[in-house]
Design a protein around this motif. Sequence first.
Motif, mmCIF file in Angstrom:
data_model
loop_
_atom_site.group_PDB
_atom_site.id
_atom_site.type_symbol
_atom_site.label_atom_id
_atom_site.label_comp_id
_atom_site.label_asym_id
_atom_site.label_seq_id
_atom_site.Cartn_x
_atom_site.Cartn_y
_atom_site.Cartn_z
ATOM 1 N N HIS A 337 67.136 27.058 52.571
ATOM 2 C CA HIS A 337 68.146 27.533 53.530
ATOM 3 C C HIS A 337 67.464 28.113 54.765
ATOM 4 O O HIS A 337 67.900 27.877 55.904
ATOM 5 C CB HIS A 337 69.035 28.604 52.875
ATOM 6 N N ALA A 338 66.393 28.866 54.566
ATOM 7 C CA ALA A 338 65.663 29.439 55.697
ATOM 8 C C ALA A 338 65.050 28.347 56.563
ATOM 9 O O ALA A 338 65.030 28.449 57.796
ATOM 10 C CB ALA A 338 64.580 30.381 55.185
ATOM 11 N N ALA A 341 67.791 26.936 58.671
ATOM 12 C CA ALA A 341 68.173 27.904 59.693
ATOM 13 C C ALA A 341 67.178 27.923 60.850
ATOM 14 O O ALA A 341 67.555 28.141 62.008
ATOM 15 C CB ALA A 341 68.287 29.298 59.079
ATOM 16 N N LEU A 350 74.174 28.229 61.335
ATOM 17 C CA LEU A 350 73.105 29.228 61.210
ATOM 18 C C LEU A 350 73.568 30.413 60.365
ATOM 19 O O LEU A 350 72.825 30.902 59.505
ATOM 20 C CB LEU A 350 72.686 29.721 62.593
ATOM 21 N N HIS A 353 73.480 29.399 56.665
ATOM 22 C CA HIS A 353 72.134 29.280 56.091
ATOM 23 C C HIS A 353 71.393 30.622 56.079
ATOM 24 O O HIS A 353 70.657 30.912 55.128
ATOM 25 C CB HIS A 353 71.329 28.228 56.850
ATOM 26 N N HIS A 354 71.587 31.437 57.113
ATOM 27 C CA HIS A 354 70.945 32.759 57.114
ATOM 28 C C HIS A 354 71.457 33.616 55.957
ATOM 29 O O HIS A 354 70.681 34.297 55.280
ATOM 30 C CB HIS A 354 71.207 33.481 58.440
ATOM 31 N N ASP A 359 68.704 36.311 55.076
ATOM 32 C CA ASP A 359 68.213 36.805 56.364
ATOM 33 C C ASP A 359 69.376 37.518 57.047
ATOM 34 O O ASP A 359 70.180 36.906 57.765
ATOM 35 C CB ASP A 359 67.714 35.638 57.221
ATOM 36 N N GLY A 362 69.401 37.510 61.046
ATOM 37 C CA GLY A 362 69.856 36.227 61.572
ATOM 38 C C GLY A 362 71.334 35.999 61.310
ATOM 39 O O GLY A 362 72.055 35.450 62.151
ATOM 40 N N ALA A 363 71.812 36.427 60.129
ATOM 41 C CA ALA A 363 73.217 36.234 59.776
ATOM 42 C C ALA A 363 74.130 37.020 60.703
ATOM 43 O O ALA A 363 75.167 36.517 61.151
ATOM 44 C CB ALA A 363 73.456 36.643 58.328
#
Length: 654
Positions: A337-338, A341, A350, A353-354, A359, A362-363
């Motif tokens: 996932h990272a 992203a 994004l 996946h974050h 993350d 990022g999320a």
Amino acid sequence: MNGLLIGRSAELGGLVRVLESATEGRAGVALVGGDAGIGKTRLATELLAEARKRGFQVMVGQCAELGDALPYLPLADALRDPELAAAVAARPILGSLLGDGSAAAPSSGLTQQRLFGSLLGLLADIQPVVFVIEDLHWADRSTRDLLVFLSRMLQSEQVCVVGTYRTDDLHRRHPLRPVLAELKRLPVVTSVELRPLSPHEMSDYVASLGDTDARELGEIVSRADGNPFYAEELFAAVAEGDTLPDGLASLLMSRVEVLSEPGQRVLRAAAVAGRRVEDSLLREVSGLPVGEFEEAVREIVSRGLLLVDGYGYAFRHALLQEAVYTDLLPGERTRLHAAFAARLTSPAELAHHHLAGHDLVGALTASAEAGRIAERLGAPAEAHRHYDQVLELWERVDDAERLAGETRVAIAMRSALTAADSGDNHGAIVRLRAVPPSAEAYERLANYLWEMYQPDEAIATAESAVSMATEPAVLARALATLARCLAWTHRHAEVEPTGLRALEAARSAGAVDAEASALVTLASAAELRGDWSRAEELFATAAARPSGHLAIDLRAQFNLTRVHYDLGRLEEAAEVADRGVALAAETGLSWSTYGTDLRFMRFLIHYVAGEWDAAEAMAARFPIRVGTIPESVLSSFALFIEVARRTGPASTSG
């Protein structure tokens, strides 16, 4: 691998009848349900082949298992068809779905209605057309709303809408369940439930896949339990000489495990991407050299696990993607996932996946931007979900305000406003009450309380907004809202002075929207006390120029039309009504409240002026089948002509 279509003649016949009705000018909707692997997509494919033979334009879109991250995904997929390029280009609000959303117009609160109306116009222009939406069990809220809209609004168009969904995924609280229950009550909707194939039908189906001996045939039929996809996988395992494991997931993974190590690596990465992935993106995430990657993909495709789809690849069936994804180790899943992203640019993807990659920074960043884009695209429910995600992460991330690009209060306000735009006024009220007190928050809260028929609290909240306002434009909006809330209450006498104060503040601040709102409220008050000339003057001023808010503009046009009509000035009423009807049509708001009211007024003007042919032509575009009270009222107007001309059943009823 696909055998013949066996055991589905009755179901296909039902879908073809919906298609035939559409050909004759009776739009229809078909909902095809069944367990995973039962043959829904195959049945839809057969229907599309028949539709193409009959000259139908075909539109196909597929929902994805990303929750509400990507609004209108199946519609965007369908609109990417090159044959639709000219029709989409003529409707910019639809074209905005095909980019990243950054070019979409700012949200006006009516963006979703405009988008729906524009799609209705596009379908009418390219008819006959069949629009298939696959995997509705994964549909976002806005796509579900779109399906309900089309089911209610499509009438005499040559349009057939088909939706497929998994019945085994619909748990008691699944959001699609109430939608299906609502739709299946409509006369326009045909429900098709796919049952498991009988042992005899399954034997014929397996035989159509290729040669097999009687013992193997019996074992496949026994284990497949009437599911065609399961039968195909069992047949493939037998053909490759594999031992048949218990359970579909084990069977699917047994076919994956025979791949080379690079092949398994690529397939695992593809499973994290979802049902479909672009070639270049998959190659980067897999980390394999080009030659080794291409050899691995060739192996996967040759075994029928992935199919070539445009410039990328798609799993042959969602069940296979789910099985591979579920089999991933936790750390492996997080890393993949990272990796996606790090290479994607769509904020909604994004955010997905974050979050899955843990993350949080990022999320939060991606969710805030995804919310703003969803707002501009007219997907308030998805915007609301993204903003709520930001608020949930706020305390867990350092420097959240810089990452989100806005303060926590601003995000909370966005969450409340998008909740209201998606029809959840109660949720909006709850969220606004949790926001630190401000004139802006209280002004919006007062509006929602007024719409929820809580006048006393609405007035008190609007008065608080007025007392707290420091900026001229904010004060003007607060005063305009207070004047609106005071109307039709025991404090109605205060409407005039409050409205005049709002008008003065709005003109001083250049707040055109507040000015128009105050003018309409003052005009309504003048009309109530019998001062028709004053009402006409104020409505005309409100309608003279755009306010920047379509709802206010259409409201002003409708009221000015109505006053002209009540005063017997039919030519002036017709002129204003024509402008309003045109504005509603241009912006996709013909079916909004005031768009509908304006069309009725134009019909009534034709009728009273003796222009019965024009009235009859207009009435022909009113709903034939109705599902709501406003639709039934609008449809009933057509009876005026029947009675006047003594034609149709209405003229003979006593």
